[in-house]
Design a protein around this motif. Sequence first.
Motif, short mmCIF file in Angstrom:
data_model
loop_
_atom_site.label_atom_id
_atom_site.label_comp_id
_atom_site.label_asym_id
_atom_site.label_seq_id
_atom_site.Cartn_x
_atom_site.Cartn_y
_atom_site.Cartn_z
N ASP A 52 0.81 -1.22 0.00
CA ASP A 52 0.00 0.00 0.00
C ASP A 52 0.85 1.28 0.00
N ASP A 53 2.14 1.12 0.12
CA ASP A 53 3.04 2.28 0.16
C ASP A 53 3.54 2.59 -1.26
N ALA A 54 2.63 3.07 -2.10
CA ALA A 54 2.98 3.33 -3.50
C ALA A 54 4.12 4.34 -3.65
N PRO A 55 4.15 5.44 -2.88
CA PRO A 55 5.26 6.38 -3.04
C PRO A 55 6.63 5.74 -2.79
N ARG A 56 6.70 4.90 -1.77
CA ARG A 56 7.98 4.25 -1.45
C ARG A 56 8.37 3.27 -2.54
N ILE A 57 7.40 2.54 -3.09
CA ILE A 57 7.67 1.60 -4.18
C ILE A 57 8.16 2.35 -5.41
N GLU A 58 7.49 3.47 -5.72
CA GLU A 58 7.90 4.25 -6.90
C GLU A 58 9.29 4.84 -6.70
N GLN A 59 9.56 5.36 -5.53
CA GLN A 59 10.86 5.96 -5.26
C GLN A 59 11.98 4.93 -5.38
N ALA A 60 11.77 3.74 -4.82
CA ALA A 60 12.81 2.71 -4.87
C ALA A 60 13.02 2.22 -6.30
N THR A 61 11.93 2.05 -7.05
CA THR A 61 12.07 1.60 -8.43
C THR A 61 12.73 2.66 -9.28
N ASP A 62 12.39 3.91 -9.04
CA ASP A 62 13.03 5.00 -9.78
C ASP A 62 14.53 5.04 -9.52
N ALA A 63 14.92 4.80 -8.28
CA ALA A 63 16.36 4.74 -7.96
C ALA A 63 17.02 3.59 -8.70
#
Length: 506
Positions: free
Chosen positions: A431-442
Motif C-alpha cells: 500500500d506504500d505506493a510512493p515508497r515503491i515508486e521511489q525505490a524503483t526510480d532509484a
Amino acid sequence: MLPMRAALPLLLATALSACSPAQAPVASAKAAEAAPAAAIAWRQGDVDDAFNEAAETGKPVLLYWGAVWCPPCNQLKAGLFKDPAFIALTGKFVPVYLDGDEEGAQAWGERFGVRGYPTLIVLDPQRNEITRVAGGNDAADLTRTLTVAASRRSAVAGTLATALSTPAKLGAEDWQVLGDYGWEVDANRLAGQREAGEVLRQLAKAAPDAALQRRFALLALATAEKPTTPPTEVRELLQAVLAQPTEVRRNRELLGYAGANLVKQASAGPASSNTLGQQLQVALDRADAERGNRADDALSRALTEVSLARQQQPEGALPAALVQRVKQRVTAADAAATDAHARQATISSAVHALREVGDDAGAEALLLAELKRSEQPYYYMPELAELAEKRGDTAGALEWLKRAYDGAQGPATRVQWGVLYVEGLLRLAPDDAPRIEQATDALIAELQAQPSGYHQRTKQRFERLAVQLKAWGGKHQGAETLARLQQRMQQACGEQADGACRGWLS
C-alpha cells in the motif's frame, strides 16, 4: 543470486587480480623463464584484447565469469586458483577474468550465453566454444577438463552434432569433452532448441562405454523437469553408479545436489528409499574420504542426509542425532574457513544447513557475526531479511533489504540487490505506493548510469521485476505509478539497442 537458501550450488563468483604480485629481480632471463608463476595471469575484463592475443599465439581463451560475492567462485580462489599445477596449466591459455560488474560484462555474458557464476568457457581464437564447465565442480574434474580442452580446436557444438548423428566417428577424447561439459548449469546452451533431457538420453545410448552412458543418464534425470523414467530403471542406474567408486568420484557434485531426488525417483516405497539412501550416503562418505574428508564435504553430506530423512517422514521431526550432527558440521566448517575467500564460500551453506534443521536462531547468529568479518556484508543481508520476515518483523525485513541495496557494490550487483528490495516492498508494503515508486526510480537510475547495461543478469532482474510490478499495479490501483516508471525507463534506456529495455512494463 539470492536467496541463498536456493543454492543449487548455485552457480555465482569472485574477483581475481588482473596481474601477479610484484616479483623479486631474477639473475637472468633464463632464471625468470624457469621460475613458476605465482598466480594466474588473468587479463581483467579485456575480452577483445584476449582474443587478439589468442589470434597471435594460437592459444585458446579461458574465460572465467564471476563476481566477488559468489560463494563457489570464492571456493575456486581459495583452492584451485592457488594450486601451482593449475596455475601452470593456465599458461596454455589466454586467461581472462570477466567480473559481472565490469563495464560491458553483462553484454559479454549475454553473448556467450552464461547463466550463472562461476562459469569457465574455453574458446578458440575465432570465438568458437570448445567447452564450458561449471566452476562449482570438483577441482580434479575442472583440471582434467581444461587439460583436454587446452589442445583442442573442435567446437563442442560440432562434437555434439556428430555424437547425435554418427557417434562412431567420435574418439575417446571427444566423448570425454561431452561428458565433462557443464550440463548441470548450461544444458540448454548446447542443446539449443532441443530438449536437454532428450539430448542427454540420446548421448547415454550412443556413448561407447558403460560409465559414460551412466553419467549421461544421471544428467538426464537430474535436468528433467518432469521425470518419466520408471523407478526400476532409475534404481538400477543409481545402484550401478554407487557400486563403482570411480564413478561416484566422477559424479560427486551431481550426486551431492541431486542424489536425494534421484533416490526419490528410484523408490517404490519408504523401505526401498531407505536402503538406496543408505547406499548413497556410504558412497559419498567413501568418495569424500578419498579427497581428504574436507569440512565442506561433510556439511554437504549432512544436507543430503537431511533431504533423505525428510523423504522418509515428510511431516515428522528430524532425528535429534541428525540435527546435532548438522550443527557439529556447521561448527567444523566455520572453523575450517580461515581466510576471506574460504569464508565467503562456506557461510551461506552453513546458514542453509542450520535453517534446514530448524535452527533459525543459530543461522541468524552466524550471519550477524559474519557481517563484521565479511568484505561483502551486503551479500548476507537478504537472508537476514528473510529470517525477519519469517518471524513477522516486516519493518526489520525491509530494513535489511534496504541496507543490502545501499551497501551493494558494482553496477550489476546493485541492480540485483535493488530488485530484491523493491520486491520486498511489493510483498510487505504493497500500500506504500510512493515508497515503491521511489525505490524503483532509484533502480532505474542505476541502469541509466550503465552504458549498454541492459543485458544478461541485469535484464533478467528487470524483466522479473516488471512481472511483479504489473501484478501489484492491477491489485493496488497502480496504473499511474507504472506509467511514470515506464516513461522513466524509456528515458534511461536511451540508445540501448535492446528494444526490451524501452518496452519495459509495456
